[in-house]
Design a protein around this motif. Structure first.
Motif, PDB file in Angstrom:
ATOM      1  N   ILE A 152     -12.281  83.252 -34.116  1.00  0.00           N
ATOM      2  CA  ILE A 152     -12.660  82.300 -33.058  1.00  0.00           C
ATOM      3  C   ILE A 152     -13.355  81.057 -33.608  1.00  0.00           C
ATOM      4  N   PHE A 164     -11.133  78.192 -33.148  1.00  0.00           N
ATOM      5  CA  PHE A 164     -10.811  77.774 -31.780  1.00  0.00           C
ATOM      6  C   PHE A 164     -11.392  76.395 -31.470  1.00  0.00           C
ATOM      7  N   GLY A 191      -6.315  85.172 -31.229  1.00  0.00           N
ATOM      8  CA  GLY A 191      -5.511  84.052 -31.701  1.00  0.00           C
ATOM      9  C   GLY A 191      -4.138  84.020 -31.081  1.00  0.00           C
ATOM     10  N   LEU A 205      -2.803  82.397 -26.356  1.00  0.00           N
ATOM     11  CA  LEU A 205      -3.857  83.085 -27.114  1.00  0.00           C
ATOM     12  C   LEU A 205      -4.197  84.435 -26.494  1.00  0.00           C
ATOM     13  N   GLU A 223     -10.608  76.150 -26.050  1.00  0.00           N
ATOM     14  CA  GLU A 223     -10.188  77.540 -26.262  1.00  0.00           C
ATOM     15  C   GLU A 223     -11.386  78.484 -26.179  1.00  0.00           C
ATOM     16  N   LYS A 224     -12.526  78.047 -26.705  1.00  0.00           N
ATOM     17  CA  LYS A 224     -13.737  78.877 -26.638  1.00  0.00           C
ATOM     18  C   LYS A 224     -14.204  79.056 -25.193  1.00  0.00           C
TER      19      LYS A 224
END
Length: 93
Positions: free
Chosen positions: A15, A18, A81, A64, A22-23
Motif C-alpha cells: 500500500i 498506492f 494491489g 485493486l 487509492e488509499k
C-alpha cells in the motif's frame, strides 16, 4: 469468537505504492471488511470471495483488491494491489 484483523509487512509494503485516492478507497474497503466481520452482513457493494482453503479477497475498486489469509480467529491482510500483484502473491503462496 470475535474475528480480528492483523496487518502484515507485505501488505504495508504494497500500500506504500498506492496513490492518495487509492488509499482513501482502501480505507473504505477496510471499514466495510471490519463491519462484515462484526455483523456477518456485507455492506452494499462489498464482495468477499474465497480463493482457496484459507485465502479470501475483497475489492478496493475495479482494479485493486486485498488478499486476506484466515488463521483461527485472525484475518491477516497479506497483499493489496492490482491483478498482477495479487497473482504474483498467490503463485508464491
Amino acid at each position: 469468537q470475535m474475528k480480528r484483523i492483523a496487518v502484515l509487512p507485505s501488505f504495508e509494503r504494497d500500500i506504500k505504492k498506492f496513490t492518495f485516492q487509492e488509499k482513501e478507497k482502501l480505507k473504505k474497503a477496510l471499514l466495510a471488511f471490519n463491519r462484515f466481520l462484526e455483523t456477518g452482513e456485507p455492506t452494499h457493494g462489498f464482495r468477499f470471495k474465497k480463493i482457496d482453503r484459507d485465502k479470501f479477497e475483497f475489492r478496493i475498486d475495479l482494479s485493486l483488491r486485498v488478499i486476506t489469509k484466515c488463521e483461527g480467529d485472525v484475518y491477516y491482510l497479506v497483499c493489496a494491489g492490482d491483478h498482477d500483484t495479487v497473482r504474483r502473491y498467490l503463485r508464491g503462496h
